[in-house]
Enzyme design. Structure first.
Site, PDB file in Angstrom:
ATOM      1  N   HIS A  61      29.788  95.848  40.199  1.00  0.00           N
ATOM      2  CA  HIS A  61      29.948  96.564  41.345  1.00  0.00           C
ATOM      3  C   HIS A  61      30.784  95.859  42.348  1.00  0.00           C
ATOM      4  CE1 HIS A  61      26.471  94.543  42.502  1.00  0.00           C
ATOM      5  NE2 HIS A  61      26.536  95.077  43.678  1.00  0.00           N
ATOM      6  N   HIS A  63      30.148  94.963  45.879  1.00  0.00           N
ATOM      7  CA  HIS A  63      29.554  94.078  46.697  1.00  0.00           C
ATOM      8  C   HIS A  63      30.031  92.518  46.725  1.00  0.00           C
ATOM      9  CE1 HIS A  63      25.908  97.238  47.117  1.00  0.00           C
ATOM     10  NE2 HIS A  63      27.177  97.645  47.949  1.00  0.00           N
ATOM     11  N   ASP A  65      28.938  89.922  47.256  1.00  0.00           N
ATOM     12  CA  ASP A  65      28.209  88.559  46.818  1.00  0.00           C
ATOM     13  C   ASP A  65      28.607  88.692  45.148  1.00  0.00           C
ATOM     14  OD1 ASP A  65      26.781  91.001  46.731  1.00  0.00           O
ATOM     15  OD2 ASP A  65      24.845  89.868  46.154  1.00  0.00           O
ATOM     16  N   HIS A  66      29.165  89.657  44.697  1.00  0.00           N
ATOM     17  CA  HIS A  66      29.583  89.827  43.183  1.00  0.00           C
ATOM     18  C   HIS A  66      30.926  89.526  42.869  1.00  0.00           C
ATOM     19  CE1 HIS A  66      25.459  91.252  41.793  1.00  0.00           C
ATOM     20  NE2 HIS A  66      25.453  91.473  43.007  1.00  0.00           N
ATOM     21  N   HIS A 141      23.079 102.014  42.296  1.00  0.00           N
ATOM     22  CA  HIS A 141      22.763 100.886  43.366  1.00  0.00           C
ATOM     23  C   HIS A 141      23.480 101.480  44.634  1.00  0.00           C
ATOM     24  CE1 HIS A 141      22.637  97.245  45.055  1.00  0.00           C
ATOM     25  NE2 HIS A 141      23.683  96.990  45.027  1.00  0.00           N
ATOM     26  N   ASP A 212      23.142  94.686  40.176  1.00  0.00           N
ATOM     27  CA  ASP A 212      22.001  95.257  41.157  1.00  0.00           C
ATOM     28  C   ASP A 212      21.974  96.708  40.736  1.00  0.00           C
ATOM     29  OD1 ASP A 212      22.463  93.097  42.272  1.00  0.00           O
ATOM     30  OD2 ASP A 212      23.457  93.596  44.150  1.00  0.00           O
ATOM     31  N   HIS A 267      19.738  84.022  21.378  1.00  0.00           N
ATOM     32  CA  HIS A 267      19.621  82.799  21.845  1.00  0.00           C
ATOM     33  C   HIS A 267      19.793  82.625  23.163  1.00  0.00           C
ATOM     34  CE1 HIS A 267      19.933  78.679  21.579  1.00  0.00           C
ATOM     35  NE2 HIS A 267      21.241  78.629  21.994  1.00  0.00           N
TER      36      HIS A 267
HETATM   37 ZN   LIG Z   1      24.849  95.165  45.451  1.00  0.00          ZN
END
Ligand SMILES: [Zn+2]
Length: 271
Positions: A61, A63, A65-66, A141, A212, A267
């Protein structure tokens, strides 16, 4: 078999011990970076992964911070010319911000240092080959066009070695032809059908990745029969009202969804 490397798991801002959202999924010779928070390129270096196989980036998405790490990554690629092609996959809202960040801030009229492809994600299959499929599904979200990603090995029929020995099937490429569903004729004139040496179809590994997320009810279907689930948890249960207000999950909500899954056969390699 999928291999996961967690490069960052912190929400909103980095902490002393954790970087912002970024994970790597490796499947055979394919590598996917999912989300690219600020500082991701340093995490890639610390993980010893290197940049050369980094051709596909999936964004959950828009935002900041991504996505902010995409600017640093592109800036570094401008100096090192580390990759020839880069695909970025994101929903339309996230892509609008990514386009502004890359073309408005980093490049400002300059040509990208590689073949840069921006693909808008919509629900459904994104990539598929003979033994692998990547698809996207909607996630609730804050804001529009948030997506989760499903990595699936496609069902395959195992080669029955005992049956092959019984039929005195020689080693070599004819075994590969049979696995691909083609009948073969041996030097002694016998015709061997794929049915003679292949077992019942077996489902492949399924890995679900959710960034998120504010609700899990709509994720139950995609998570059923998954072997692994990566999902956020930003709050603890006593902060459930905050989680709801900001459309994030509590650890208990994420765990309840994970409890639907059978034992993982995936794994893991965490950092
Ligand atoms: Zn977010």
């Amino acid at each position: 078999m999928f291999e996961l490397t967690f490069l960052g798991t912190s929400a909103a801002a980095p902490s002393v011990h954790r970087s912002l959202s970024a994970q790597i999924v490796d499947y055979q010779d394919q590598r996917f970076l999912i989300d690219c928070g600020e500082g991701t390129q340093r995490q890639i270096l610390q993980a010893g992964i290197g940049f050369r196989r980094l051709h596909k980036i999936l964004i959950t998405h828009g935002h900041l911070d991504h996505i902010l790490g995409l600017a640093g990554l592109l800036s570094t690629f401008s100096r090192w010319e580390a990759v020839e092609r880069l695909e970025i996959w994101a929903g339309d809202y996230a892509m609008e911000r990514i386009r502004d960040l890359l073309y408005g801030v980093v490049l400002r009229g300059a040509q990208p240092p590689m073949q840069l492809e921006l693909h808008i994600v919509e629900p459904g299959t994104l990539l598929e080959d003979d033994d692998f499929r990547l698809s996207a599904f909607p996630v609730k979200h804050r804001g529009p066009s948030c997506y989760g990603y499903l990595f699936e090995e496609l069902p395959r029929r195992p080669f029955l070695v005992a049956k092959a020995a019984e039929l005195q099937l020689p080693e070599g490429p004819i075994r590969g032809q049979l696995v691909q569903g083609q009948a073969v004729t041996l030097e002694d004139g016998r015709r061997i059908e794929p049915e003679d040496v292949l077992g019942e179809p077996r489902s492949g590994a399924r890995l679900v990745h959710v960034g998120d997320c504010g609700q899990t009810e709509n994720l139950i279907e995609v998570c059923q029969n998954a072997d692994g689930l990566v999902i956020e948890a930003t709050y603890l249960e006593f902060e459930a009202d905050l989680a709801q207000r900001f459309a994030h999950l509590t650890a208990a909500q994420a765990a309840r969804l994970a409890a639907w899954l059978p034992l993982s056969t995936t794994h893991w390699r965490g950092r």
